[in-house]
Write a protein that holds these residues in place. Sequence first.
Motif, mmCIF file in Angstrom:
data_model
loop_
_atom_site.group_PDB
_atom_site.id
_atom_site.type_symbol
_atom_site.label_atom_id
_atom_site.label_comp_id
_atom_site.label_asym_id
_atom_site.label_seq_id
_atom_site.Cartn_x
_atom_site.Cartn_y
_atom_site.Cartn_z
ATOM 1 N N MET A 1 60.347 27.200 41.191
ATOM 2 C CA MET A 1 59.213 27.896 40.605
ATOM 3 C C MET A 1 59.329 27.852 39.086
ATOM 4 O O MET A 1 60.424 28.023 38.541
ATOM 5 C CB MET A 1 59.168 29.349 41.079
ATOM 6 N N ALA A 2 58.232 27.625 38.414
ATOM 7 C CA ALA A 2 58.199 27.604 36.952
ATOM 8 C C ALA A 2 57.093 28.520 36.463
ATOM 9 O O ALA A 2 55.997 28.559 37.035
ATOM 10 C CB ALA A 2 57.963 26.194 36.443
ATOM 11 N N GLU A 3 57.376 29.271 35.394
ATOM 12 C CA GLU A 3 56.393 30.173 34.806
ATOM 13 C C GLU A 3 55.955 29.618 33.454
ATOM 14 O O GLU A 3 56.785 29.311 32.597
ATOM 15 C CB GLU A 3 56.994 31.560 34.622
ATOM 16 N N ILE A 4 54.654 29.488 33.271
ATOM 17 C CA ILE A 4 54.098 29.016 32.012
ATOM 18 C C ILE A 4 53.434 30.199 31.331
ATOM 19 O O ILE A 4 52.512 30.804 31.886
ATOM 20 C CB ILE A 4 53.041 27.912 32.230
ATOM 21 N N ARG A 5 53.874 30.535 30.147
ATOM 22 C CA ARG A 5 53.269 31.652 29.411
ATOM 23 C C ARG A 5 51.907 31.235 28.869
ATOM 24 O O ARG A 5 51.768 30.201 28.229
ATOM 25 C CB ARG A 5 54.178 32.069 28.261
ATOM 26 N N TYR A 6 50.912 32.064 29.159
ATOM 27 C CA TYR A 6 49.559 31.794 28.659
ATOM 28 C C TYR A 6 49.542 32.039 27.159
ATOM 29 O O TYR A 6 49.916 33.119 26.702
ATOM 30 C CB TYR A 6 48.567 32.702 29.380
ATOM 31 N N CYS A 7 49.120 31.025 26.379
ATOM 32 C CA CYS A 7 49.331 31.148 24.943
ATOM 33 C C CYS A 7 48.237 30.543 24.070
ATOM 34 O O CYS A 7 48.290 30.684 22.854
ATOM 35 C CB CYS A 7 50.656 30.481 24.561
ATOM 36 N N ASP A 8 47.270 29.863 24.638
ATOM 37 C CA ASP A 8 46.360 29.087 23.769
ATOM 38 C C ASP A 8 44.997 29.729 23.561
ATOM 39 O O ASP A 8 44.224 29.291 22.718
ATOM 40 C CB ASP A 8 46.171 27.676 24.323
ATOM 41 N N GLY A 9 44.669 30.753 24.333
ATOM 42 C CA GLY A 9 43.395 31.447 24.147
ATOM 43 C C GLY A 9 42.193 30.753 24.732
ATOM 44 O O GLY A 9 41.065 31.212 24.575
ATOM 45 N N ALA A 10 42.400 29.628 25.403
ATOM 46 C CA ALA A 10 41.263 28.888 25.966
ATOM 47 C C ALA A 10 41.598 28.318 27.337
ATOM 48 O O ALA A 10 41.148 27.236 27.697
ATOM 49 C CB ALA A 10 40.832 27.772 25.022
ATOM 50 N N SER A 11 42.405 29.041 28.088
ATOM 51 C CA SER A 11 42.707 28.662 29.475
ATOM 52 C C SER A 11 43.346 27.283 29.600
ATOM 53 O O SER A 11 43.094 26.551 30.555
ATOM 54 C CB SER A 11 41.442 28.740 30.340
ATOM 55 N N PHE A 12 44.181 26.915 28.626
ATOM 56 C CA PHE A 12 44.856 25.615 28.627
ATOM 57 C C PHE A 12 43.854 24.464 28.714
ATOM 58 O O PHE A 12 44.120 23.441 29.347
ATOM 59 C CB PHE A 12 45.846 25.508 29.787
ATOM 60 N N MET A 13 42.723 24.639 28.054
ATOM 61 C CA MET A 13 41.660 23.633 28.129
ATOM 62 C C MET A 13 41.442 22.874 26.825
ATOM 63 O O MET A 13 40.881 21.785 26.816
ATOM 64 C CB MET A 13 40.333 24.311 28.515
ATOM 65 N N ALA A 14 41.858 23.440 25.677
ATOM 66 C CA ALA A 14 41.486 22.874 24.380
ATOM 67 C C ALA A 14 42.377 21.696 23.993
ATOM 68 O O ALA A 14 43.533 21.603 24.393
ATOM 69 C CB ALA A 14 41.558 23.951 23.300
ATOM 70 N N ALA A 15 41.815 20.807 23.171
ATOM 71 C CA ALA A 15 42.526 19.624 22.711
ATOM 72 C C ALA A 15 42.435 19.518 21.191
ATOM 73 O O ALA A 15 41.593 20.150 20.547
ATOM 74 C CB ALA A 15 41.949 18.358 23.366
ATOM 75 N N VAL A 16 43.279 18.685 20.613
ATOM 76 C CA VAL A 16 43.283 18.459 19.170
ATOM 77 C C VAL A 16 42.031 17.693 18.765
ATOM 78 O O VAL A 16 41.626 16.737 19.425
ATOM 79 C CB VAL A 16 44.535 17.664 18.751
ATOM 80 N N ASN A 17 41.403 18.143 17.693
ATOM 81 C CA ASN A 17 40.255 17.432 17.130
ATOM 82 C C ASN A 17 40.725 16.679 15.887
ATOM 83 O O ASN A 17 40.995 17.300 14.856
ATOM 84 C CB ASN A 17 39.140 18.415 16.769
ATOM 85 N N PRO A 18 40.834 15.339 15.957
ATOM 86 C CA PRO A 18 41.359 14.583 14.808
ATOM 87 C C PRO A 18 40.444 14.617 13.592
ATOM 88 O O PRO A 18 40.897 14.398 12.466
ATOM 89 C CB PRO A 18 41.487 13.160 15.366
#
Length: 272
Positions: A1-18
């Motif tokens: 089992m692995a626990e991922i801390r929620y940390c990005d504020g966008a449901s792990f959906m956002a990406a880098v905008n170059p």
Amino acid sequence: MAEIRYCDGASFMAAVNPETKLYLRGRRIFSFVIEELMSTQGMSNAENALLIGTSAAGLATILNCDRFHSFLPSVCRVKCISDSGFFIRAKHLHGAQDNIIYKFRNTVLFHELAEFLPKSCTQRHVTELCFLPENVVNDIRTPLFLLNSDFDRYQLGVHVLPNSCIEVGWKDCLKNNSNLPCCTDNQLQLIMDFRTTFLKTLEKLDDNPSRGLFITSCYVHDFVYEPFNWQGIPTLQNKTIQQALGDWYFERSSVLFIDCQNLYPINCIVTV
């Protein structure tokens, strides 16, 4: 089992905008964690895989469920559980505030999530509405279980308010289940109306045989990270949460359980 801390504020959906150099890395974090688990922890050889999240992470679980499955095409059984993540808009609920749409719209716009939300949903709705579970659950192809209260303590306290936000006693009324006798008739009616609205929202979901439901009337928000509370949660159709989740996950039986007996929120907190 692995626990991922929620940390990005966008449901792990956002990406880098170059172009803007806005480094929002939720999507990358999710990918790296799954890839790490596959390469070093043997998850690529797993027979069963389960993604589960609570509250905001319960929403993230819904939105990333199919993506999680895509990392594990050879795993026999891949499923997702959203714990207390079925946030509703409650658009027609008397006294409800539409601040959830304001928040979701800002999240979708700031994090530029339009391209990452299911196209089958964004073709039907404006983009921010596809960040809302009631509109996107039908677009999730991977088996999904919704574990929630129809008297969700968080949603009642944050998204639903009386006509006057400063109505005397509203916050005290919602502190805990034992305070219900101190609530006014109008406050009690609003609480009951929220439950009715929540259940009607669930009814709008399509009839997906792979989906599971365990909807209690406990006055709580979050089940998974408060496992001792499970002792106080009434069984539904003679099944505990553990039994219901096991039956659903291993496909021993369908699980579509809703507490239709309690018209008021019940106290399910166990003091340890």
